[in-house]
Design an enzyme around this catalytic site. Structure first.
Site, PDB file in Angstrom:
ATOM      1  N   TYR A 140       0.860  -1.187   0.000  1.00  0.00           N
ATOM      2  CA  TYR A 140       0.000   0.000   0.000  1.00  0.00           C
ATOM      3  C   TYR A 140       0.893   1.233   0.000  1.00  0.00           C
ATOM      4  CZ  TYR A 140      -4.320   2.505   0.546  1.00  0.00           C
ATOM      5  OH  TYR A 140      -5.374   3.350   0.328  1.00  0.00           O
TER       6      TYR A 140
ATOM      7  N   LYS B  57     -21.541 -19.506 -10.549  1.00  0.00           N
ATOM      8  CA  LYS B  57     -20.821 -19.360 -11.827  1.00  0.00           C
ATOM      9  C   LYS B  57     -19.357 -19.031 -11.548  1.00  0.00           C
ATOM     10  CE  LYS B  57     -22.480 -19.718 -15.916  1.00  0.00           C
ATOM     11  NZ  LYS B  57     -23.650 -20.366 -16.435  1.00  0.00           N
TER      12      LYS B  57
ATOM     13  N   ASP C 189     -25.456 -17.593 -21.665  1.00  0.00           N
ATOM     14  CA  ASP C 189     -26.700 -18.310 -22.002  1.00  0.00           C
ATOM     15  C   ASP C 189     -26.871 -18.419 -23.512  1.00  0.00           C
ATOM     16  OD1 ASP C 189     -28.003 -18.403 -19.192  1.00  0.00           O
ATOM     17  OD2 ASP C 189     -27.324 -16.359 -19.483  1.00  0.00           O
TER      18      ASP C 189
ATOM     19  N   ALA D 167     -33.053 -16.197 -26.091  1.00  0.00           N
ATOM     20  CA  ALA D 167     -31.607 -15.952 -25.966  1.00  0.00           C
ATOM     21  C   ALA D 167     -30.821 -17.164 -26.456  1.00  0.00           C
ATOM     22  CB  ALA D 167     -31.277 -15.653 -24.510  1.00  0.00           C
ATOM     23  N   ALA D 168     -31.098 -18.328 -25.869  1.00  0.00           N
ATOM     24  CA  ALA D 168     -30.318 -19.518 -26.214  1.00  0.00           C
ATOM     25  C   ALA D 168     -30.629 -19.982 -27.640  1.00  0.00           C
ATOM     26  CB  ALA D 168     -30.609 -20.634 -25.208  1.00  0.00           C
TER      27      ALA D 168
END
Ligand SMILES: NC(=O)c1ccc[n+]([C@@H]2O[C@H](COP(=O)([O-])OP(=O)(O)OC[C@H]3O[C@@H](n4cnc5c(N)ncnc54)[C@H](O)[C@@H]3O)[C@@H](O)[C@H]2O)c1
Ligand SMILES: O=C(O)C[C@H](O)C(=O)O
Length: 484
Positions: free
Chosen positions: A114, A169, A237, A272-273
């Site tokens: 730091y 995920k 997706d 979408a898919a």
């Protein structure tokens, strides 16, 4: 479709049981009669009169778990002391944490990690922004971004309730590709605000994985982010699913001895898919494809087509098929469902061409009962882990991002997606291919490495563009002191 008991809905019950020779077998019999499956049993304490038993069993769902507990409570001499749900236990406190990679043992460490030492590193990046990939977490960190509008099979549950999926995920990215993925749940569904926010947070990330954002907004969000950002943007997706479906179809066609350019494909679902799968199927060489959605077959003369469906109508259905999905599947070689449960029956599959292929991918309940479909189709795949041929995007997205990050790619192209699909298909060797094994297991490490290598190679152009520039003073100093 009757669900089988699953470990995803398993409970552990702590029981006080009156000691007797049949005590343990009474418990397992009661659980099995109630339809549960015993997966572990532990006698944790035993006295003259009583014993304490922890029994773990898989159930179908929360209601079924309650039935199993009731069956145990109904046994003579058994007291249920506590019941815990193993899935909830796994989620206590969340599934991720941030850890420091550097020691902070004394003031010297502090002054480097730091202030004041860190300031020199900041200045080096201010002068040469590309050095951020060497000197910060950016090189290996991606954002998993959702607005919570299309979460798994649950739909619009909002950003907070979506967090366990986004954490999950991130856990998968770490486990399968050693990528640090950060879950970001946005409290807005407005396209402009989502785009602005993701652009604003992008500096810390080497890639953006869009997740569970509903169609058609997801198409515009992805397009605008790709235009504005210099890091790859990938909607899992859409494109993760497309890669795995094309890989699975490549191998299934080998099993049945048909060629991709010759087969008649019928799809259910143009969201979408479905749309992304359609695009990659066309890129892979499919010629005859008919798509249906909730209103039936999509064709050029169907009234009320929006922008995305207009594209679908123009890119497909050259035979001008109209009517229902059920009509369209008669004589088809391949059915791919990315829509909703139970839109077909076994009888519909029986009317497909000989040696048909059925991918019923709606989660958690497929478009057709896989057991019924298997009676007539040569190859059946679902999104579920309790049937053969599980088609899930986890086979693709870790490797895709590993390849993109390694290549320092700024974009995602169709060529990369197709290369990923071909690489994934090739992980199943010709002598292993059979109707119940067309995609590798996610635990086959080759899946991620093969996909990553293919994406890295396809991203070669971007990698060249991002090749290290000549040393500056600051980076030369880093190299001098680290030997890097
Ligand atoms: N197995 C996998 O890896 C995987 C991957 C992605 C999506 N999925 C599943 O695919 C499905 C669709 O996902 P999405 O993100 O594209 O959703 P989406 O909402 O974007 O699209 C759904 C599509 O299905 C159509 N549809 C809805 N109900 C229908 C019905 N009764 N009959 C025919 N068509 C119907 C809609 O018109 C739309 O075209 C979901 O069940 C999802 O879980 C599975
Ligand atoms: O993301 C997944 O694991 C599955 C898929 O996207 C789904 O919507 O069902």
């Amino acid at each position: 479709m009757v669900l089988a008991p699953s470990v995803s809905s398993s409970i552990t019950a702590r029981l006080e049981v009156r000691a007797r020779p049949t005590a343990v077998s009474d418990l397992t019999t009661a659980i099995e009669r109630a339809g549960g499956i015993v997966t572990a049993l532990d006698v944790t304490a035993s006295f003259h009169e009583t014993m304490t038993v922890d029994v773990t069993c898989a159930t179908r769902d929360t209601e079924h778990a309650a039935d199993v507990v009731a069956a145990l409570e109904g046994l003579d001499g058994v007291v249920v002391q506590r019941v815990s749900d193993r899935t909830f236990l796994m989620h206590l406190g969340g599934k991720l944490s941030i850890e420091s990679k550097v020691p902070l043992r004394n003031r010297d460490d502090l002054s480097m990690a730091y202030t004041p030492g860190v300031a020199r590193v900041c200045q080096a990046i201010a002068e040469h922004p590309e050095d951020a990939r060497r000197l910060t977490i950016k090189r290996n960190t991606i954002a998993v971004v959702t607005d919570g509008t299309a979460v798994l099979g649950m739909g619009d549950i909002g950003p907070l309730a979506a967090l366990p999926v986004m954490e999950g995920k991130a856990v998968l990215f770490k486990r399968f590709a050693d990528i640090d993925a950060f879950p970001i749940c946005l409290d807005t569904t407005d396209v402009d605000r989502i785009v602005e926010t993701v652009v604003a947070i992008a500096p810390a990330f080497a890639g953006i994985n869009l997740e569970d954002i509903s169609a058609p907004r997801c198409f515009e969000i992805e397009r605008r982010l790709r235009e504005q950002l210099d890091i790859p943007v990938f909607h899992d997706d859409q494109h993760g699913t497309a890669i795995v479906v094309v890989a699975a179809l490549t191998n299934a066609l080998q099993v049945v001895g048909k060629r991709i350019g010759d087969v008649r494909v019928v799809m259910s679902g143009a969201g979408a898919a479905g749309t992304a799968v359609l695009k990659l199927l066309l890129a892979a060489g499919v010629r005859d494809v008919v798509v249906a959605d909730i209103e039936g077959v999509i064709h050029r003369d169907r009234p009320g087509l929006g922008r995305a469906l207009r594209w679908t109508a123009e890119a497909t259905n050259y035979r001008g098929v109209t009517g229902t999905l059920r009509d369209a599947v008669v004589g088809a070689d391949v059915f791919i469902g990315l829509s909703a449960p139970d839109v077909l029956t076994g009888d519909d599959v029986a009317r497909m061409a000989p040696d048909s292929i059925v991918f019923a991918l709606a989660n958690p309940r497929p478009e057709v009962d896989p057991d019924d479909a298997s009676r007539y189709a040569a190859v059946v795949g679902t999104g579920r882990s309790d049937f053969a041929n599980q088609i899930n995007n986890v086979l693709a997205f870790p490797g895709v991002f590993r390849g993109l990050l390694d290549a320092r790619s700024r974009t995602v192209t169709d060529a990369m997606l197709l290369a990923a699909a071909q690489a994934l298909a090739s992980v199943v060797h010709p002598d292993e291919l059979n109707p119940t094994y067309i995609v590798p297991s996610v635990f086959n490490a080759e899946a991620t490495t093969a996909v990553a290598a293919a994406v890295r190679t396809a991203a070669g152009a971007e990698a060249d563009a991002a090749a290290p520039r000549p040393d500056t003073g600051a980076i030369a100093a880093v190299r001098r002191f680290t030997g890097a």
